[in-house]
Design an enzyme around this catalytic site. Structure first.
Site, PDB file in Angstrom:
ATOM      1  N   GLY A  46      15.718  18.648  26.438  1.00  0.00           N
ATOM      2  CA  GLY A  46      15.282  18.232  27.769  1.00  0.00           C
ATOM      3  C   GLY A  46      15.224  19.429  28.699  1.00  0.00           C
ATOM      4  N   GLN A  51      14.981  24.183  36.416  1.00  0.00           N
ATOM      5  CA  GLN A  51      15.479  25.129  35.419  1.00  0.00           C
ATOM      6  C   GLN A  51      14.507  26.269  35.137  1.00  0.00           C
ATOM      7  OE1 GLN A  51      16.731  21.857  32.528  1.00  0.00           O
ATOM      8  NE2 GLN A  51      18.242  23.457  32.171  1.00  0.00           N
ATOM      9  N   CYS A  93      23.780  22.729  28.284  1.00  0.00           N
ATOM     10  CA  CYS A  93      22.644  22.869  29.197  1.00  0.00           C
ATOM     11  C   CYS A  93      22.038  24.250  29.001  1.00  0.00           C
ATOM     12  CB  CYS A  93      23.131  22.700  30.641  1.00  0.00           C
ATOM     13  SG  CYS A  93      21.834  22.917  31.860  1.00  0.00           S
ATOM     14  N   LEU A  94      20.712  24.322  28.936  1.00  0.00           N
ATOM     15  CA  LEU A  94      20.030  25.612  28.748  1.00  0.00           C
ATOM     16  C   LEU A  94      20.304  26.558  29.906  1.00  0.00           C
ATOM     17  CD1 LEU A  94      16.589  24.326  27.398  1.00  0.00           C
ATOM     18  CD2 LEU A  94      18.449  25.351  26.076  1.00  0.00           C
ATOM     19  N   HIS A 135      21.255  13.589  32.465  1.00  0.00           N
ATOM     20  CA  HIS A 135      21.387  15.044  32.593  1.00  0.00           C
ATOM     21  C   HIS A 135      20.188  15.618  33.362  1.00  0.00           C
ATOM     22  CE1 HIS A 135      22.748  19.021  30.799  1.00  0.00           C
ATOM     23  NE2 HIS A 135      21.564  19.318  31.272  1.00  0.00           N
ATOM     24  N   GLU A 136      18.972  15.211  32.985  1.00  0.00           N
ATOM     25  CA  GLU A 136      17.778  15.784  33.617  1.00  0.00           C
ATOM     26  C   GLU A 136      17.603  15.274  35.046  1.00  0.00           C
ATOM     27  OE1 GLU A 136      16.807  18.289  32.150  1.00  0.00           O
ATOM     28  OE2 GLU A 136      17.659  17.826  30.193  1.00  0.00           O
ATOM     29  N   HIS A 139      19.720  17.197  37.375  1.00  0.00           N
ATOM     30  CA  HIS A 139      19.150  18.504  37.749  1.00  0.00           C
ATOM     31  C   HIS A 139      18.302  18.382  39.019  1.00  0.00           C
ATOM     32  CE1 HIS A 139      20.238  21.497  34.786  1.00  0.00           C
ATOM     33  NE2 HIS A 139      19.879  20.744  33.778  1.00  0.00           N
TER      34      HIS A 139
HETATM   35 ZN    ZN Z   1      20.588  21.042  31.866  1.00  0.00          ZN
END
Ligand code: ZN
Length: 171
Positions: A46, A51, A93-94, A135-136, A139
């Site tokens: 995701g 991000q 998380c990236l 999670h997304e 963000h």
């Molecule tokens: Zn994330």
């Protein structure tokens, strides 16, 4: 420039709310396409627009990471319609590479948003897909999984991450 750099914890764009998209035009479709390529390259399941440094309410999710085209979700202005129950599983998380945690999430969610053509889509999700939506969408409100940990773990991890930000992520 289809694959874009992923911004890391400490960048202000990750810690503030994102703006709603007013019109789904070619620039938004390009953004979504770049987000998918960036997510696959990472690789991740995701990605939210903040991000890659874009403060707009746009997310992509693909639990198959490109293996199964039917699993790709691209949503503009997503929002929760329902959230029930609780689950806690390990998340990463990236934008916080090398760290993980176990935030508490709803067990089931119902989410609506707009697709690339501006049509409303709704999704019902449990397990990993429910966690990915949470999670997304977090963000888009400037929240990371770190912010959803128990107070003790959150404070400990934030201290570690502040140190990491001071030292620089690239090391
Ligand atoms: Zn994330």
């Amino acid at each position: 420039m289809p694959i874009r750099p992923i911004v890391k914890y400490g960048d202000p764009v990750l810690h503030g709310p994102a703006e709603p998209v007013e019109e789904i035009d070619d620039s938004i479709r390009t953004l979504l396409d770049d987000m998918v390529q960036t997510m696959y390259a990472a690789p991740g399941v995701g990605l939210a627009a903040p991000q890659i440094g874009v403060p707009l309410r746009v997310i992509v999710i693909d639990l198959s990471v490109g293996e199964d085209p039917s699993q790709l979700i691209q949503l503009v202005n997503p929002e929760f319609l329902e959230r029930d129950g609780e689950q806690s599983e390990e998340e990463g998380c990236l934008s916080v590479p090398g760290y993980g945690g176990t935030p508490t999430r709803p067990a089931r969610v119902k989410v609506k948003g707009l697709d690339l053509d501006g049509n409303e889509q709704t999704y019902e999700a449990t397990e990993l897909l429910a966690r990915a939506f949470c999670h997304e969408l977090d963000h888009l409100d400037g929240l990371l999984f770190v912010d959803r940990l128990s107070p003790l773990k959150r404070d400990l991890m934030k201290r570690r991450l502040r140190k990491r930000v001071r030292e620089g992520w690239e090391k």
